[in-house]
Motif scaffolding. Structure first.
Motif, PDB file in Angstrom:
ATOM      1  N   ALA A   1       0.840  -1.199   0.000  1.00  0.00           N
ATOM      2  CA  ALA A   1       0.000   0.000   0.000  1.00  0.00           C
ATOM      3  C   ALA A   1       0.872   1.246   0.000  1.00  0.00           C
TER       4      ALA A   1
ATOM      5  N   VAL B   1      -4.338   4.078   6.523  1.00  0.00           N
ATOM      6  CA  VAL B   1      -3.938   2.684   6.696  1.00  0.00           C
ATOM      7  C   VAL B   1      -5.163   1.800   6.960  1.00  0.00           C
TER       8      VAL B   1
ATOM      9  N   LEU C   1      -6.841   1.283   3.599  1.00  0.00           N
ATOM     10  CA  LEU C   1      -6.100   0.429   2.666  1.00  0.00           C
ATOM     11  C   LEU C   1      -5.998  -1.012   3.147  1.00  0.00           C
TER      12      LEU C   1
ATOM     13  N   THR D   1       3.494  -0.640   4.090  1.00  0.00           N
ATOM     14  CA  THR D   1       2.852   0.592   3.613  1.00  0.00           C
ATOM     15  C   THR D   1       3.874   1.720   3.624  1.00  0.00           C
TER      16      THR D   1
END
Length: 214
Positions: free
Chosen positions: A6, A153, A156, A163
């Motif tokens: 991500a 976060v 996602l 990430t």
């Protein structure tokens, strides 16, 4: 390097080469109101969301308009620039395409208001890459607070270790790294004086997205 799942992107100064239009905007706005800006106003505004700036104008300068009106008036001053002119940073479109091909999930986390962000992203043909746009006004916290990154976060759904946040501004990078996020620093002339500090905090510092070794 651990596989990336991500990516969270700041907008102004990171994906968009838009910081020059913000320089002096607060000063010009106050002067239009026949209010004399204090020395160092731009330094004060640099770490603020538009909502925080509107609150500052009311508290520090006694503007009678409510915060929503101030935000609308400021947006009106620059809306056409986002709609028609602001360009992408070098290599950004190609990098986003590469991440999409690698099935990396992406979103925007920005202090810019949604209408401005969406108009630029759609014109530049990159809106489709992002599953959502998170704005400081909507999460009710500027980037002196890690809330917007935590929300990103959560949206996602990837582990923190997989990430990456892409940011150009020192204050935002300090916030994100202090909260345990992985950050790549993106060069912007507006933050050139902070380069050494940004390099020390981030796992990589890039001048162009074609430089990113991820």
């Amino acid at each position: 390097m651990m596989k990336l799942e991500a990516a969270i992107f700041d907008l102004d100064g990171t994906l968009l080469d838009s910081m020059p239009i913000w320089e002096g905007l607060g000063q010009n706005y106050l002067l239009q109101k026949k209010v004399q800006p204090a020395p160092g106003l731009q330094d004060t505004l640099n770490t603020m969301s538009l909502q925080q700036a509107a609150q500052h104008f009311r508290e520090a300068y006694g503007l009678r308009e409510d915060e929503e009106t101030i935000i609308w008036e400021i947006q009106t001053l620059i809306a056409d620039l986002y709609r028609y002119e602001v360009p992408l940073k070098a290599g950004a479109a190609e990098y986003l395409q590469t991440l999409q091909e690698q099935n990396v999930k992406m979103c925007i986390a920005t202090a810019t208001e949604r209408k401005l962000a969406e108009s630029a992203l759609e014109r530049l043909g990159i809106r489709e890459y992002f599953s959502t746009i998170l704005t400081s006004s909507e999460v009710k916290a500027g980037k002196d607070n890690p809330l917007i990154y935590h929300r990103a976060v959560e949206h996602l759904g990837a582990p923190l270790t997989k990430t990456i946040i892409f940011e150009d501004a020192l204050h935002a990078i300090e916030t994100a790294t202090s909260a345990g996020f992985r950050v790549v620093g993106v060069y912007d002339e507006s933050a050139a004086q902070d380069r050494e500090r940004i390099e020390a905090l981030t796992e990589q510092y890039i001048y162009s997205f074609s430089d990113w070794k991820g």
